[in-house]
Design a protein around this motif. Structure first.
Motif, short mmCIF file in Angstrom:
data_model
loop_
_atom_site.label_atom_id
_atom_site.label_comp_id
_atom_site.label_asym_id
_atom_site.label_seq_id
_atom_site.Cartn_x
_atom_site.Cartn_y
_atom_site.Cartn_z
N ASN A 93 12.31 10.13 35.41
CA ASN A 93 11.25 11.02 35.88
C ASN A 93 10.93 10.73 37.34
O ASN A 93 10.66 9.59 37.70
N PRO A 94 10.94 11.74 38.23
CA PRO A 94 10.70 11.52 39.67
C PRO A 94 9.37 10.84 39.96
O PRO A 94 9.28 9.97 40.82
N ASP A 95 8.31 11.25 39.26
CA ASP A 95 7.00 10.65 39.48
C ASP A 95 6.99 9.18 39.08
O ASP A 95 6.39 8.33 39.75
N TYR A 96 7.66 8.90 37.97
CA TYR A 96 7.74 7.52 37.50
C TYR A 96 8.50 6.66 38.50
O TYR A 96 8.07 5.56 38.85
N LEU A 97 9.63 7.16 38.98
CA LEU A 97 10.43 6.41 39.95
C LEU A 97 9.65 6.18 41.25
O LEU A 97 9.76 5.12 41.87
N LYS A 98 8.87 7.17 41.64
CA LYS A 98 8.06 7.02 42.86
C LYS A 98 7.00 5.94 42.67
O LYS A 98 6.75 5.13 43.58
N THR A 99 6.40 5.93 41.49
CA THR A 99 5.38 4.91 41.19
C THR A 99 5.97 3.51 41.22
O THR A 99 5.40 2.59 41.81
N VAL A 100 7.12 3.36 40.59
CA VAL A 100 7.79 2.05 40.56
C VAL A 100 8.18 1.61 41.97
O VAL A 100 8.00 0.45 42.34
N GLN A 101 8.69 2.54 42.77
CA GLN A 101 9.08 2.20 44.13
C GLN A 101 7.87 1.78 44.96
O GLN A 101 7.96 0.84 45.76
N THR A 102 6.75 2.45 44.75
CA THR A 102 5.52 2.07 45.45
C THR A 102 5.10 0.66 45.07
O THR A 102 4.69 -0.13 45.94
N ARG A 103 5.23 0.33 43.81
CA ARG A 103 4.89 -1.02 43.36
C ARG A 103 5.83 -2.06 43.96
O ARG A 103 5.40 -3.15 44.36
N ILE A 104 7.10 -1.71 44.05
CA ILE A 104 8.08 -2.62 44.66
C ILE A 104 7.74 -2.85 46.13
O ILE A 104 7.72 -4.00 46.60
N ASP A 105 7.48 -1.77 46.84
CA ASP A 105 7.14 -1.88 48.27
C ASP A 105 5.89 -2.73 48.48
O ASP A 105 5.84 -3.56 49.40
N THR A 106 4.90 -2.51 47.65
CA THR A 106 3.65 -3.27 47.76
C THR A 106 3.89 -4.74 47.50
O THR A 106 3.39 -5.61 48.22
N PHE A 107 4.69 -5.03 46.48
CA PHE A 107 4.97 -6.44 46.15
C PHE A 107 5.71 -7.13 47.29
O PHE A 107 5.40 -8.28 47.64
N LEU A 108 6.65 -6.44 47.89
CA LEU A 108 7.42 -7.03 48.99
C LEU A 108 6.56 -7.27 50.22
O LEU A 108 6.77 -8.25 50.95
#
Length: 202
Positions: A88-103
């Protein structure tokens, strides 16, 4: 017909007694033997309840071990997942945002080393645990913020790691709330632990 009605009524009454009276009393009795006596195991700090051992809550501040994301904002009365598929595009965007924030908050970490549990929500949205690896990945950040040796934090994680049930069933886990309570006890100068309803401001 009468030969069938009488046994049916007796069977109904027997099942009513077993399922509506005896069974609930047995379960209530067993619950009394569990931590919290069936009311949930609470964790207190300075006499104040800061959360439940089996209910995840939000930790995002750099000075704490961050908890697993929640699709329901850690609301125990509305637990659940996002119900979005892995493509799901929205789900992938959410996960990517979390990854970016963690990094951003953990600059020495490589994207490939981030465990899925740190950027994906659980099915209930209330998972209180992390794997030891997910907790240890945050040690460098916390050591820097709190000025605590990384070796000491590593030992703290080891002390709060719970192994598989009977040594065989399930993965090793670390309860985030218990770990953060112990972290505050380790560094009193940073102690500002508040009850669960206030943790989002950390």
């Amino acid at each position: 017909m009468k030969n069938h009605i009488s046994p049916a009524i007796r069977l109904t009454l027997v099942l009513l007694v077993i399922l509506a009276i005896i069974y609930p009393l047995v379960i209530a009795g067993v619950a009394r033997l569990a931590p919290g006596q069936g009311k949930g195991e609470t964790i207190t700090v300075n006499g104040k309840v800061v959360g439940y051992a089996l209910v995840g809550q939000k930790f995002t501040a750099d000075r704490y071990f961050n908890s697993r994301p929640s699709a329901v904002e850690y609301k125990a009365d509305g637990s659940g997942g996002s119900n979005k598929g892995p493509s799901n595009p929205d789900y992938l965007k959410t996960v990517q945002t979390r990854i970016d924030t963690f990094l951003v908050h953990n600059p020495g970490v490589n994207k490939a080393d981030i465990p899925a549990e740190l950027v994906t929500a659980s099915g209930s949205g209330l998972d209180p645990d992390l794997s030891p690896a997910a907790a240890k990945l945050q040690i460098a950040r916390i050591a820097s913020v709190r000025n605590i040796p990384a070796e000491q934090l590593n030992q703290l994680v080891n002390e709060h790691t719970k192994g598989p049930l009977l040594g065989l069933l399930g993965p090793s886990t670390v309860n985030v709330l218990r770990l953060n309570v112990a972290l505050d006890e380790l560094a009193p100068g940073h102690r500002d632990f508040m009850p669960q309803r206030h943790t989002e401001s950390h």
